[in-house]
Structures are given as structure tokens and as C-alpha cells.
Design an enzyme around this catalytic site. Structure first.
Site, PDB file in Angstrom:
ATOM      1  CG  ASP A  85       0.240  -4.153   2.929  1.00 11.48           C
ATOM      2  OD1 ASP A  85       0.196  -3.398   1.670  1.00 11.48           O
ATOM      3  OD2 ASP A  85      -0.013  -3.338   4.027  1.00 11.48           O
ATOM      4  CB  SER A  92       3.120   2.022   6.307  1.00 15.15           C
ATOM      5  OG  SER A  92       1.895   1.871   6.887  1.00 15.15           O
ATOM      6  CG  HIS A 151      -0.123   0.343   2.529  1.00 20.12           C
ATOM      7  ND1 HIS A 151      -0.159  -0.837   3.417  1.00 20.12           N
ATOM      8  CD2 HIS A 151      -0.035   1.396   3.130  1.00 20.12           C
ATOM      9  CE1 HIS A 151       0.278  -0.281   4.568  1.00 20.12           C
ATOM     10  NE2 HIS A 151       0.395   1.066   4.278  1.00 20.12           N
TER      11      HIS A 151
END
Length: 466
Positions: A140, A224, A110
Site C-alpha cells: 500500500d 491516508s 489506495h
């Protein structure tokens, strides 16, 4: 003592009022030792400050990078007649870490999804353009390759197979990115709060996160893709998501186990795609109470010609164990499948018979023979097995299995779309799609494609041949 925080695009500022020096007090002259403290005690205190967390951060932080992206997204717009897609350009930021000296970087899917330009910044302020090697939306995970890079620090890689609840964890990344004035990563500490956590999405646009490491080390926007590290300075996971009511860290952070991430990265680096495994059986909960808690897993469907069918599996029986994992909910089974690759062997235990060993096969959509519609576009015919594999609403059509980024941006299609109509022609197979597209090319006529994406129907703009 009064603290005032101001956050803006120019930086993050902290003003401190009423501190000791403002009242006229002075510290010792620069370079002098504090009076009255023996050297031996100073050295002892200095040594005690260098904790396992400090050492772990020193080992891994040099290999943690900031990832800046420019992306072009396709967003849904509503009209009186039908929904349609329009392009929009945005910017994003995340973290990652270098896993080999050649410049491979591991991060979240992402973080780089839809990127048209990727810039990676090291803690020493060096910038490198990066190429997307491949990504896996389901897990992911994405792998980048730094361009023209040398003398790179590499993060030591550990294992997630022997983690203990309560052991120290260190989350390293770049929270809030451009709001901080330098490229050095931030470090937060916590413990392993739980293992094998399944996170259920709260919205239609969110994904399941299965088999995750839970930690209370603070994970904030921009973290992230950064590493979760143990006290030995080894990467044990990839920081991926949080559960939060405020949007910031509330002590519920989740990381992808590094063992799974490295298997996926190896596939992306060697093959350009993930060799996902197919067992050919579907499960659901045996029963659920009034609170939605299930108490076991039952096989509900066995696909003809699948590894499960070859092993004699049948619908209606309880699945007790897959590999080393006891089956309490269907999500336990889905988490096990995420860790499998085509060709792996796994032992399944079902109620009423001895355990059996299955050798997994490639996914039906991967094993199917693709048909090239254009030089940069390949499709396969949707079959019952492919419909089950992809969770498609359509039982017929042409599934897009490969499309170049350039063509995707031009026509608005992405991998995983199912082509259903070309103008007024129904497309039931990949060959029908190829034939219909060839006719428009020969007549140089304009055309429009109707497709399925995420269970919804959409359509491209009016297309024509150059």
C-alpha cells in the site's frame, strides 16, 4: 453552551450560542496584555505551550500535501450468463508528504489507485500536477513526482527500528479534504500503542496489513498517506488504515513503518518496480486452538530450484526464527518477507539444525522471460512457482506482467491478470497467447479475452484491431 455542527460540500460550519460576548461582556482591548499578569509569567506560560508535539508539527506540516485524484475504475457487473467489467469515473482524496527537494511524494497506493489525473496541493496553497512514478499494492505504498516544482519543503525522515511502546506520536494529514476551507493539514496526537501488528481482512476485497505500527492518534478519512511523526519531528510511518465500527477514528490507527516504505520507494524511484524477494518456501500454522490461535509455524513446501531448496530446507520441520523475528504465526513470516528485496541475505532457524543463511532471489514472475503481445503488453507463462507466488487458481495461462495505463483502460486488463482464452482458443503459455493474438491481427477479426483476476473469471468486451 449549545453547539451545532453542519457539514456540507461548501464547508464545515460551527455555530456557538450563549457565549460570553453575547451576554455583553468584553475582553481587553486588542494588543493589550491581560492586566495583573507579570511579563515573566506570560513568557513562561508561552514557552510551556510550545511542547514537543507543537515543535514536531511545525517541522513536518509544511511538507504534508493534499492529493486529489480523478480515477477510472473497472467494476464487476452481473449478468444472466456471466460477470463482466464496466468502467466508472470517480474522484478521491488523500494525503502525502514530500521526501526530497526534487518533488518526490510518498503516499498510499489506495489513494492513487486507478488515477487518470493527480493534483497535489501544498499547505501554502500551491498546486502541482503529479505523475505516478510507481506503486506497490501489496504494501500500500506509492511514489509521485511533482511536475515543474521548486522551493519545496521536505519532511525529515526518521527510523521505525527503535520505536518504543508509549512514546508520543503525531498524525498529520487532511481529513475530509474539501469540507475544510484551507489546504493546511490537521494534527492529532497519541502514542505508539503497539508494534508489528497484523491486521486480518474482514472482507474479500480487503488486504492483509502486516508489521504495522499501531497508534491512538486519530486517523480519519483523508488522512491516508500522511506521515506519522515522533516527538523529534521525524517521520516514522505512513498512516494507512483504521479499525472502526463507525467509519471514523476509534483510537485504532495503523501506519506502515517508514524503514519498509523507504526501501520500497527507493526501488520505485530507481527501477520503476519493487524488487521483491523469493525464498521458495511456504509455511502454515503448526496447530491452532478452538479460538483460531496458532502456536508455531511449520514449513509445508519447498520449491525446487529455490534459495530454500539450495540451503537444504525441507518440508515438515518447524521454522523458529526468520531474521530477528520469532515465528508465532504464518503472518509473522509474511511480514518478514515484505521487508526483503532480491539479493538480501536472511538467517533462518529451524528446529533440529543450526541456523542457515539464505540469499534471496528475484520472484519467478520477474525472472521469467517476458513475451510482448502488443507494444504496451507483456506476459509470461504461468509455472508452478509463479502460481504459488501469485496465489493463482489457474496452473496454466499467460500472466500479464506489464501493461500501459492507456491500453489497460481501453481493453480492461490490468497487471496480474491471467489470460486463459482468446475466443475459443485455450491459452496455456505466453507463446500460445502471442500466436493466437497474431492470427487475429492478420485476419483483422474481432476477438474476446477470458482472464482470471483475484480468483474469479472475467472477460473483456469484444475487441478489434484499428
Amino acid at each position: 453552551m449549545n453547539f451545532t455542527f453542519r457539514i456540507g460540500t461548501a464547508g464545515l460550519c460551527l455555530a456557538v450560542a450563549a457565549c460570553g460576548t453575547a451576554q455583553g461582556t468584553e475582553g481587553p482591548p486588542a494588543g493589550d496584555d491581560p492586566p495583573g499578569i507579570p511579563v515573566a509569567i506570560q513568557e513562561s506560560v508561552s514557552t510551556s505551550r510550545t511542547t514537543a508535539i507543537v515543535r514536531a508539527a511545525r517541522i513536518v506540516a509544511p511538507a504534508v500535501v493534499t492529493i486529489s485524484v480523478r480515477r477510472r475504475e473497472q467494476v464487476w457487473r452481473r449478468s444472466f450468463f456471466d460477470d463482466y467489467l464496466v468502467p466508472r469515473e470517480t474522484q478521491g482524496l488523500g494525503s502525502g508528504f514530500i521526501i526530497d527537494e526534487r518533488g518526490a511524494v510518498l503516499t498510499n497506493h489506495h489513494v492513487v489507485e486507478g488515477a487518470i489525473e493527480i493534483l497535489v496541493t501544498l499547505p501554502d496553497a500551491r498546486d502541482f500536477n503529479a505523475r505516478l512514478v510507481g506503486s506497490d499494492p501489496r504494501n500500500d505504498i506509492a511514489v509521485l513526482a511533482l511536475q515543474d516544482a521548486s522551493n519545496l519543503p521536505v519532511a525529515p525522515l526518521g527510523t521505525s527500528s527503535d520505536l518504543m511502546i508509549g512514546e508520543w506520536t503525531v498524525a498529520i494529514g487532511n481529513p475530509f479534504g474539501g469540507l475544510l476551507s484551507n489546504p493546511e493539514p490537521s494534527v492529532t496526537a497519541g502514542v505508539v500503542s503497539a508494534l508489528d501488528r497484523h491486521i486480518i481482512p474482514r472482507g474479500v476485497d480487503e488486504e492483509f496489513h502486516l508489521g504495522m505500527i499501531q497508534t491512538d492518534a486519530a486517523i480519519n478519512p483523508g488522512n491516508s498517506g500522511g506521515p506519522l511523526v515522533n516527538a523529534l519531528g521525524e517521520v516514522i510511518g505512513i498512516n494507512s488504515s483504521i479499525l472502526s465500527r463507525s467509519g471514523g477514528s476509534e483510537g485504532l490507527g495503523f501506519a506502515i513503518p517508514i524503514d519498509r516504505a523507504l526501501r520500497i520507494a527507493a526501488d520505485l524511484l530507481q527501477h520503476g518496480e519493487v524488487r521483491r524477494a523469493w525464498l521458495g518456501l511456504d509455511v502454515n500454522a503448526v496447530e491452532a486452538d478452538d479460538f483460531g490461535r496458532s502456536r508455531g509455524v511449520r514449513i509445508v513446501r519447498v520449491r525446487p530450484g529455490s534459495p530454500a531448496a539450495a540451503a537444504g530446507m525441507r518440508a515438515g520441520v518447524r521454522l523458529l526464527r526468520a531474521g530477528d523475528t520469532r515465528m508465532a504465526t504464518p503472518l509473522d513470516f509474511e511480514a518478514v518477507k515484505l521487508g526483503l528485496r532480491a539479493g538480501d541475505r536472511i538467517e533462518l532457524e529451524v528446529e533440529g539444525r543450526a541456523p542457515v543463511i539464505l540469499e534471496t532471489a528475484p520472484l519467478p514472475s520477474v525472472a521469467a522471460e517476458p513475451i510482448e503481445l502488443l507494444r504496451d503488453l507483456e506476459v509470461v507463462t504461468v509455472t508452478p512457482a509463479i502460481q504459488s507466488e501469485r496465489g493463482l487458481a489457474s496452473s496454466e495461462g499467460a500472466l500479464v506482467v506489464r501493461i500501459s495505463p492507456a491500453l489497460s483502460q481501453r481493453v480492461g486488463l490490468v497487471e496480474g491478470d491471467v489470460l486463459l482464452w482468446l475466443n475459443n482458443t485455450r491459452l496455456r503459455t505466453a507463446q500460445e497467447a502471442a500466436d493466437a493474438l497474431r492470427r487475429t491481427q492478420q485476419s483483422r477479426s474481432r476477438f474476446q479475452l477470458v482472464f482470471e483476476r483475484d480468483g474469479r473469471r472475467g472477460e473483456t468486451g469484444l475487441l478489434r484491431w484499428n
